[in-house]
Design a protein around this motif. Structure first.
Motif, PDB file in Angstrom:
ATOM      1  N   GLU A 152      18.921  -6.393  41.372  1.00 47.45           N
ATOM      2  CA  GLU A 152      19.268  -6.862  40.160  1.00 47.45           C
ATOM      3  C   GLU A 152      18.085  -7.460  39.633  1.00 47.45           C
ATOM      4  OE1 GLU A 152      23.243  -9.320  40.551  1.00 47.45           O
ATOM      5  OE2 GLU A 152      22.506  -9.280  42.446  1.00 47.45           O
ATOM      6  N   VAL A 153      17.859  -6.929  38.098  1.00 48.75           N
ATOM      7  CA  VAL A 153      16.243  -7.152  37.627  1.00 48.75           C
ATOM      8  C   VAL A 153      16.501  -8.074  36.375  1.00 48.75           C
ATOM      9  CG1 VAL A 153      15.851  -4.623  38.203  1.00 48.75           C
ATOM     10  CG2 VAL A 153      16.866  -5.254  35.938  1.00 48.75           C
ATOM     11  N   ALA A 154      15.373  -8.661  36.060  1.00 45.52           N
ATOM     12  CA  ALA A 154      15.114  -9.503  34.936  1.00 45.52           C
ATOM     13  C   ALA A 154      13.987  -9.114  34.199  1.00 45.52           C
ATOM     14  CB  ALA A 154      14.694 -11.088  35.656  1.00 45.52           C
ATOM     15  N   GLY A 190      10.085  -2.947  31.122  1.00 46.79           N
ATOM     16  CA  GLY A 190       9.938  -4.482  30.889  1.00 46.79           C
ATOM     17  C   GLY A 190      10.304  -5.228  32.053  1.00 46.79           C
ATOM     18  N   ALA A 191      10.705  -4.779  33.154  1.00 47.16           N
ATOM     19  CA  ALA A 191      11.286  -5.577  34.059  1.00 47.16           C
ATOM     20  C   ALA A 191      10.248  -6.449  34.762  1.00 47.16           C
ATOM     21  CB  ALA A 191      11.900  -4.569  35.164  1.00 47.16           C
ATOM     22  N   VAL A 192      10.352  -7.672  34.760  1.00 47.37           N
ATOM     23  CA  VAL A 192       9.407  -8.619  35.429  1.00 47.37           C
ATOM     24  C   VAL A 192       9.578  -8.974  36.835  1.00 47.37           C
ATOM     25  CG1 VAL A 192       8.772  -9.311  33.198  1.00 47.37           C
ATOM     26  CG2 VAL A 192      10.582 -10.340  34.317  1.00 47.37           C
ATOM     27  N   GLY A 193      10.593  -9.034  37.500  1.00 46.91           N
ATOM     28  CA  GLY A 193      11.171  -9.233  38.754  1.00 46.91           C
ATOM     29  C   GLY A 193      12.391  -8.664  39.119  1.00 46.91           C
ATOM     30  N   SER A 194      12.651  -8.864  40.424  1.00 44.85           N
ATOM     31  CA  SER A 194      14.031  -8.378  40.980  1.00 44.85           C
ATOM     32  C   SER A 194      14.516  -9.096  42.261  1.00 44.85           C
ATOM     33  CB  SER A 194      14.444  -6.851  41.051  1.00 44.85           C
ATOM     34  OG  SER A 194      13.289  -6.442  42.076  1.00 44.85           O
ATOM     35  N   THR A 195      15.683  -9.244  42.530  1.00 47.66           N
ATOM     36  CA  THR A 195      16.280  -9.648  44.020  1.00 47.66           C
ATOM     37  C   THR A 195      16.952  -8.328  44.486  1.00 47.66           C
ATOM     38  OG1 THR A 195      17.317 -11.232  45.173  1.00 47.66           O
ATOM     39  CG2 THR A 195      18.169 -10.881  42.825  1.00 47.66           C
ATOM     40  N   THR A 243      22.609   0.252  43.801  1.00 49.92           N
ATOM     41  CA  THR A 243      23.192  -0.002  42.754  1.00 49.92           C
ATOM     42  C   THR A 243      22.280  -1.073  41.941  1.00 49.92           C
ATOM     43  OG1 THR A 243      24.460  -1.957  43.834  1.00 49.92           O
ATOM     44  CG2 THR A 243      25.633  -0.105  43.771  1.00 49.92           C
ATOM     45  N   LEU A 244      22.536  -1.078  40.491  1.00 45.62           N
ATOM     46  CA  LEU A 244      21.557  -1.650  39.947  1.00 45.62           C
ATOM     47  C   LEU A 244      22.267  -2.439  38.629  1.00 45.62           C
ATOM     48  CD1 LEU A 244      18.587  -2.112  38.218  1.00 45.62           C
ATOM     49  CD2 LEU A 244      19.367  -0.019  36.938  1.00 45.62           C
ATOM     50  N   GLY A 245      21.793  -3.865  38.560  1.00 41.71           N
ATOM     51  CA  GLY A 245      22.274  -4.694  37.767  1.00 41.71           C
ATOM     52  C   GLY A 245      21.214  -5.624  37.273  1.00 41.71           C
ATOM     53  N   ASP A 246      21.711  -6.503  36.064  1.00 41.39           N
ATOM     54  CA  ASP A 246      20.678  -7.349  35.458  1.00 41.39           C
ATOM     55  C   ASP A 246      21.058  -8.772  35.332  1.00 41.39           C
ATOM     56  OD1 ASP A 246      22.427  -7.491  33.497  1.00 41.39           O
ATOM     57  OD2 ASP A 246      21.052  -6.715  31.763  1.00 41.39           O
ATOM     58  N   MET A 247      20.156  -9.706  34.966  1.00 40.64           N
ATOM     59  CA  MET A 247      20.545 -11.041  34.732  1.00 40.64           C
ATOM     60  C   MET A 247      20.712 -11.592  33.207  1.00 40.64           C
ATOM     61  SD  MET A 247      20.405 -11.838  38.118  1.00 40.64           S
ATOM     62  CE  MET A 247      20.467 -13.554  37.701  1.00 40.64           C
ATOM     63  N   ALA A 248      21.265 -10.575  32.501  1.00 42.65           N
ATOM     64  CA  ALA A 248      21.800 -11.050  31.167  1.00 42.65           C
ATOM     65  C   ALA A 248      22.996 -11.518  31.215  1.00 42.65           C
ATOM     66  CB  ALA A 248      21.919  -9.724  30.310  1.00 42.65           C
TER      67      ALA A 248
END
Length: 466
Positions: free
Chosen positions: A133-135, A175-180, A280-285
């Motif tokens: 999951e990315v930010a 633009g991803a600045v981090g992930s978990t 699998t890929l998600g974001d923090m929106a």
């Protein structure tokens, strides 16, 4: 880019890939069973599987309105992962340790699904690459770090926090600045899993009647246009379609989620994206996205679109709005600019079940024999399996075949929740909530501040999520 060539609806891309099945025979008339399961999706089929495995002599009947996997089980994003709706609330209600037990059960459930699929020779394109999951804004990064810390506190000590450079080494999201990342996740093909599971259940001796809509559930009775099935236990496993049952319109809200699938992407595009681990890929929106790299090298990506139809209506064929297709394509291109010219082969939508407090539950009313599981809020691919094993244990406990188990004492068992508001308040509330989330996401994209936008906090309060 034009979407004229996009197949819209037809249930889902997963069925376009596999072919729509020929429906099994409908209920031929009044019948009896030991257990009657209403709904032929993951919850119903897993429940039938585990009950029949535990007690082979049980007479189990599954009733499905269309065909097995017609609903969310055949339309989802293929995320087999360890998330469960309501865990934080259960921690407040029952204590941190109880919620940790629930989380550990979910971690183990991912491996359980993989194990059974292998044992039953179900080739569902399962790849255990974990969940990333990315930010890509300061506010998202702050939420991601908080989320990561909370997950560690709930026992996920194998979770990894990555910075911008480390994230790009896995997947190059612009633009991803981090992930978990957590290892407790896998990509799969939803329809291959549901078809294989239905075949395995039938092979065990479970009776499945398709094209048999249940109109009303009562203690010991499931009513259909073709007859009534009488059984000591009637289990409601209908998730987003629960609102179509008599008396259940306000029980769970059928939330719409939509997806697109690209054409298979060539190597030169994958070279720009990475994604070799097939996480699998998600974001923090707030209005979040979810995606997978399919076995045939497409990107399947989803989000909420138009979140709710007035009166808890549900669709028939999975068709989604052109504006939603464009919005999902915009997300795809924002994440991966080299996909700007790729063809969107398929778009579709489906409904998921949302309780008023956003908490998944599993219940058996021992006074009536009525049971149910659901309210997964989009996290059902794995949670359905845990729910099914819990229903199995609850029925065995009620029938005197066993005592309480680790699963029957988890905090989501027998959780009570109030009903949704009547219309038009339900429609106004849901559409207002998602309009607020989208507005908050737009504001956060241009804000240097790390804090969550106040509009999103207000939407959370409106939703009853916090």
């Amino acid at each position: 880019m034009s979407t004229v060539s996009t197949v819209n609806g037809g249930i889902s891309f997963w069925y376009a890939d596999q072919g729509t099945p020929t429906a099994r025979e409908p209920l031929p008339g009044d019948s009896t069973a030991d257990v009657c399961i209403v709904g032929g999706g993951y919850t119903g089929l897993w429940t039938a599987y585990y009950l029949k495995k535990a007690v082979p002599f049980l007479n189990i009947t599954v009733l499905e309105a269309k065909f097995c996997g017609y609903g969310a089980s055949g339309r989802n994003g293929g995320w087999l992962y360890n998330g469960i709706a309501g865990r934080d609330r259960y921690a407040k209600l029952h204590g941190h340790d109880a919620a940790v037990r629930l989380q550990k059960a979910m971690n183990d459930t991912v491996d359980e699904v993989v194990r059974v699929a292998a044992e039953e020779n179900i080739d569902a394109d399962i790849h255990q690459g974990g969940v990333l999951e990315v930010a890509y804004t300061p506010a998202q990064l702050a939420r991601l770090k908080d989320f990561h810390s909370v997950e560690i506190a709930f026992g996920e000590t194998d979770r990894v926090l990555r910075g911008a450079r480390e994230t790009a080494e896995r997947i190059r999201v612009t633009g991803a600045v981090g992930s978990t990342w957590t290892p407790h996740g896998a990509r799969l093909h939803p329809v291959k899993l549901v078809k294989g599971l239905a075949d395995a259940v039938e092979a065990l001796g479970v009776t499945i009647h398709e094209s048999t809509p249940v109109t009303e559930i009562k203690p010991k009775h499931a009513h259909t246009p073709y007859g009534t099935v009488r059984a000591p236990y009637i289990l409601r496993c209908t998730e987003g379609f629960t609102s179509g049952l008599k008396g259940q319109r306000r029980t769970w809200l059928p939330m719409n989620s939509s997806m697109i699938a690209t054409e298979p992407l060539p190597k030169e595009i994958w070279d720009t994206i990475g994604w070799d681990g097939r996480e699998t890929l998600g974001d923090m929106a707030h209005a979040y996205m979810y995606a997978q790299r399919t076995a045939d090298d497409r990107i399947a990506l989803g989000g909420r679109g138009v979140p709710y139809r007035y009166g808890s209506a549900t669709d028939n064929d999975g068709r989604t709005q052109p504006a939603t297709i464009e919005a999902l394509r915009d997300i795809l291109v924002r994440f991966f600019p080299t996909t700007a010219g790729v063809r969107i082969d398929h778009a579709w939508s489906g409904v998921l079940g949302v309780p008023r407090d956003w908490c998944a539950t599993v219940t058996l009313d021992r006074s009536t024999g009525l049971g149910w599981a659901g309210g997964y809020v989009g996290s059902g691919v794995a949670t359905t399996n845990l729910a099914a094993r819990t229903l199995r244990d609850l029925i065995q406990q009620d029938s005197g075949q066993s005592g309480p188990t680790d699963l029957t004492t988890l905090p989501w068992v027998d959780h009570k929740v109030r009903r949704w508001e009547p219309e038009p308040f339900r429609w106004i509330g849901v559409h207002g909530m998602y309009a607020a989330y989208r507005a908050a996401d737009r504001r956060e994209l241009t804000s240097p501040r790390p804090g969550t936008d106040p509009i999103a906090k207000a939407a959370d309060r409106l939703a009853g999520r916090h």
